[in-house]
Design a protein around this motif. Structure first.
Motif, PDB file in Angstrom:
ATOM      1  N   LEU A 163      -2.044   4.181   2.968  1.00 32.17           N
ATOM      2  CA  LEU A 163      -2.512   2.813   3.248  1.00 32.17           C
ATOM      3  C   LEU A 163      -3.504   2.293   2.207  1.00 32.17           C
ATOM      4  CD1 LEU A 163      -2.919   2.967   7.164  1.00 32.17           C
ATOM      5  CD2 LEU A 163      -0.903   2.330   5.832  1.00 32.17           C
ATOM      6  N   SER A 189      -0.337  -5.247   6.361  1.00 30.03           N
ATOM      7  CA  SER A 189      -0.099  -4.092   5.516  1.00 30.03           C
ATOM      8  C   SER A 189       1.396  -3.856   5.316  1.00 30.03           C
ATOM      9  CB  SER A 189      -0.732  -2.869   6.216  1.00 30.03           C
ATOM     10  OG  SER A 189      -0.385  -1.689   5.562  1.00 30.03           O
ATOM     11  N   TYR A 230      -8.233  -0.186   1.379  1.00 31.47           N
ATOM     12  CA  TYR A 230      -7.110   0.088   2.292  1.00 31.47           C
ATOM     13  C   TYR A 230      -6.642  -1.197   2.959  1.00 31.47           C
ATOM     14  CZ  TYR A 230      -8.741   4.867   1.713  1.00 31.47           C
ATOM     15  OH  TYR A 230      -9.099   6.079   1.179  1.00 31.47           O
ATOM     16  N   VAL A 231      -5.416  -1.163   3.485  1.00 32.26           N
ATOM     17  CA  VAL A 231      -4.912  -2.307   4.261  1.00 32.26           C
ATOM     18  C   VAL A 231      -4.224  -1.765   5.514  1.00 32.26           C
ATOM     19  CG1 VAL A 231      -3.583  -4.461   4.235  1.00 32.26           C
ATOM     20  CG2 VAL A 231      -4.401  -3.508   2.071  1.00 32.26           C
ATOM     21  N   PHE A 237       3.442  -1.075   4.126  1.00 30.51           N
ATOM     22  CA  PHE A 237       3.151   0.331   3.839  1.00 30.51           C
ATOM     23  C   PHE A 237       4.425   1.112   3.552  1.00 30.51           C
ATOM     24  CE2 PHE A 237       4.563   2.036   7.983  1.00 30.51           C
ATOM     25  CZ  PHE A 237       4.597   0.868   8.731  1.00 30.51           C
ATOM     26  N   VAL A 272       0.853  -1.197   0.000  1.00 30.93           N
ATOM     27  CA  VAL A 272       0.000   0.000   0.000  1.00 30.93           C
ATOM     28  C   VAL A 272       0.887   1.244   0.000  1.00 30.93           C
ATOM     29  CG1 VAL A 272      -2.002  -1.055   1.147  1.00 30.93           C
ATOM     30  CG2 VAL A 272      -0.206  -0.015   2.553  1.00 30.93           C
ATOM     31  N   SER A 279      -2.512   2.283  12.587  1.00 27.56           N
ATOM     32  CA  SER A 279      -2.766   2.173  11.143  1.00 27.56           C
ATOM     33  C   SER A 279      -4.260   1.951  10.886  1.00 27.56           C
ATOM     34  CB  SER A 279      -1.924   1.067  10.504  1.00 27.56           C
ATOM     35  OG  SER A 279      -2.264  -0.196  11.048  1.00 27.56           O
ATOM     36  N   ARG A 319       6.839  -3.409   7.142  1.00 28.82           N
ATOM     37  CA  ARG A 319       5.661  -4.143   7.629  1.00 28.82           C
ATOM     38  C   ARG A 319       5.887  -4.337   9.111  1.00 28.82           C
ATOM     39  NH1 ARG A 319       3.652  -8.971   8.386  1.00 28.82           N
ATOM     40  NH2 ARG A 319       5.563 -10.061   7.803  1.00 28.82           N
TER      41      ARG A 319
END
Ligand code: FAD
Ligand code: NAD
Length: 513
Positions: free
Chosen positions: A327, A340, A334-335, A342, A323, A361, A351
């Motif tokens: 995110l 995620s 979104y994740v 990111f 992402v 998050s 991560r």
């Protein structure tokens, strides 16, 4: 938990309140969340505070309402409710002394999924025991495992991660496998607690967060309960070696031993065979152990099964859904949390598998789902406890493969060593020049050198701060038995600059007070 046996147990415990068929779920929801853990619940809270009448549907493949995991390896083992199985609402004592449940909210807080569409004030509904197999970002549709489709306006993937097993146990005979478990859910806690209550021998594999926290908690539980041996077996030379520099990892291991954990470092399991009651474990160092249960704590993998059918990207080296800093995997999708991967504008692609990250998050994803468009720039923290003498908090890249500088306070001036320098550095012998230790005595004039002499008494790393460095900048900070300083550590990481004298930076942390 989403096995037929798990479903039956949940039914018996009165946990299953979800519709028995997906047909009864809404066909469209404004906000849909895949996964019912910490990130999911945090996202719900933030959606609700930005859109007061929001209707939020969580699809969770667990048969429980959203709950937090940290007490499963810590507080729950210290809470005296010995006769209850399972412990009602998984209540535990917090460090403040007050009691709370593992569940974020009681059952009554949630709206029945069948009534969500008609709920005037909105709310959160959890479809328990259903799994999502695919998301179509173009048509904004999720497909459940049984083919049922739900459309959404905004969707969050918060599927977390699943514990890894070791191939030798995954492929073992059923009578061996039934004596092996992983550890992530309240069911795992219940199962292990039964073994501990029966004073059985428990072997933990792994030196990371779960392995080390659980080993301490079980050793304490065994003492209180009057018996039961706890082994901790791992390949590395000390506990928490992915986070702690070698000298501190070894020191921590000696504390674990003092607490009654039978720690076996530099070892792995060569073979496991079954006799009547227990497993016979042969280790590669020639030792043989008998254990009633083996708990595998060797990390976890992000739950990204739905990536490929959904045409979502998974990071090849870090795992997790890729992402951006907001995110987003795709528009309106979104994740957050463990799953995620990111983009951190300061520290690069990451991560993180910790509670606070899943809260922060999840919150940010919830805000962005209601239109905020904010980047993820807040550095989350993590914490761990290893018995009464060790508690630590970390922030940023607390990764022991980076060079570190640790500054520690000696608890008193009675160690019998002194020098006229106020501070003296020395190198940790096993680490070459990668890790620097500075032992810093309380007295203004006396200072102490931590010698690299094997015969010398080990310094007491009672309290201190460890800086993790990349390109000579501080990218991570670990606060060792030093509390209420995470804000300062965050500020220092955010400054993103080179410091000439890290001891001066350490002074800001007031490690003596
Ligand atoms: P999870 O909490 O794992 O939730 C994800 C949920 O999604 C799960 O219920 C999963 O079953 C479900 N799911 C997965 N795939 C699907 C699908 N396709 N459809 C529907 N549902 C799905 N962190 C700390 O910082 N401090 C601690 O002290 C600490 N202690 C811990 C102790 C233990 C025993 C464990 C296991 C973890 C601990 N952690 C701790 C880590 C922390 O709990 C996790 O980082 C956090 O739970 C991650 O939240 P999440 O919402 O991303 O994932
Ligand atoms: P971990 O990543 O903390 O530790 C994994 C450990 O597994 C490694 O340190 C190594 O010893 C071992 N290992 C890896 N591969 C192995 C192999 N092939 N053979 C033998 N050993 C091997 O993972 P964990 O302890 O399993 O915890 C699971 C997740 O839960 C992690 O995401 C962790 O961050 C999270 N967690 C966090 C906390 C906390 O923040 N206080 C507490 C508990 C769990």
């Amino acid at each position: 938990e989403n096995t037929p046996e798990g479903k039956k147990r949940a039914q018996l415990a009165g946990l299953l309140t979800s519709p028995d068929s997906s047909e009864k779920l809404p066909k469209h929801v404004p906000y849909l969340i895949i996964g019912g853990g910490t990130a999911a619940f945090s996202a719900f809270r933030s959606i609700k505070s930005n859109d007061a009448k929001a209707k939020v549907l969580i699809i969770s493949n667990e048969n429980r309402k959203p709950y937090m995991r940290p007490p499963l390896s810590k507080e729950l083992w210290y809470t005296p409710n010995a006769n209850e199985d399972p412990i009602k609402d998984y209540r535990f004592k917090q460090w403040t002394g007050s009691e709370r449940s593992l569940f974020f909210e009681p059952d009554e807080f949630f709206v029945d999924p069948e009534k969500l569409e008609d709920s005037v004030n909105g709310g959160i509904a959890v479809a328990q025991g259903f799994a999502v197999k695919k998301v179509d970002a173009q048509s904004r549709t999720v497909t459940l495992n049984d083919g049922y489709k739900i459309t959404y306006n905004e969707c969050l993937i918060a599927t977390g991660c699943a514990p890894k097993n070791l191939p030798m146990f995954r492929d073992a005979a059923p009578n061996v496998r039934e004596k092996v478990m992983v550890y992530r859910t309240p069911d795992d806690f219940d199962r292990l607690r039964r073994y501990a209550t029966e004073k059985r021998t428990i072997a933990i594999v792994g030196n990371g967060f779960i392995g080390s926290e659980l080993a301490c908690s079980l050793a304490h539980y065994s003492k209180e309960n009057g018996g039961g041996k706890v082994y901790q077996i791992f390949q590395e030379g000390g506990n928490m070696s992915k986070v702690l520099p070698n000298y501190l990892s070894r020191w921590t291991m000696s504390k674990m031993k003092n607490q009654g954990v039978c720690v076996i470092p530099n070892a792995s399991i060569k073979s496991a065979t079954r006799d009547e009651e227990s497993l016979k474990l042969e280790l590669n160092n020639g030792m043989t152990l008998l254990s009633d249960i083996v708990v595998i704590c060797v990390g976890c993998s992000p739950n990204t099964n739905l990536a490929s059918p959904s045409k979502l990207e998974v990071d090849r080296s870090l795992g997790g859904f890729v992402v951006n800093a907001e995110l987003e995997a795709r528009r309106n999708l979104y994740v957050a949390g463990d799953a995620s991967c990111f983009y951190d504008p300061l520290l690069g692609r990451r991560r993180v598998e910790h509670h606070d990250h899943s809260v922060v998050s999840g919150k940010l994803a919830g805000e962005n789902m209601t239109g905020a468009k904010k980047p993820y720039v807040h550095q989350s923290m993590f914490w761990s406890d290893l018995g009464p003498e060790i508690g630590y908090e970390g922030i940023g890249l607390a990764d022991s493969s980076l060079p570190t500088v640790g500054v520690f306070a000696l608890p008193s001036a009675t160690e019998g060593r002194s020098s006229t320098d106020n501070l003296t550095e020395n190198r940790d012998a096993d680490d070459g020049s990668k890790h620097t230790i500075i032992v810093n005595e309380k007295s203004q004039t006396d200072a102490v050198t931590c010698q690299d002499d094997a015969n010398e008494e080990q310094p007491n790393y009672g309290r201190g701060v460890i800086f993790y460095l990349k390109n000579e900048k501080i990218v991570g900070v670990l606060l060792w038995n030093l509390f209420n300083r995470v804000g300062l550590a965050r500020t220092i990481i955010n400054q993103n600059k080179k410091y000439d004298d890290l001891n001066e930076v350490a002074k800001l942390f007031e490690i003596h007070s």
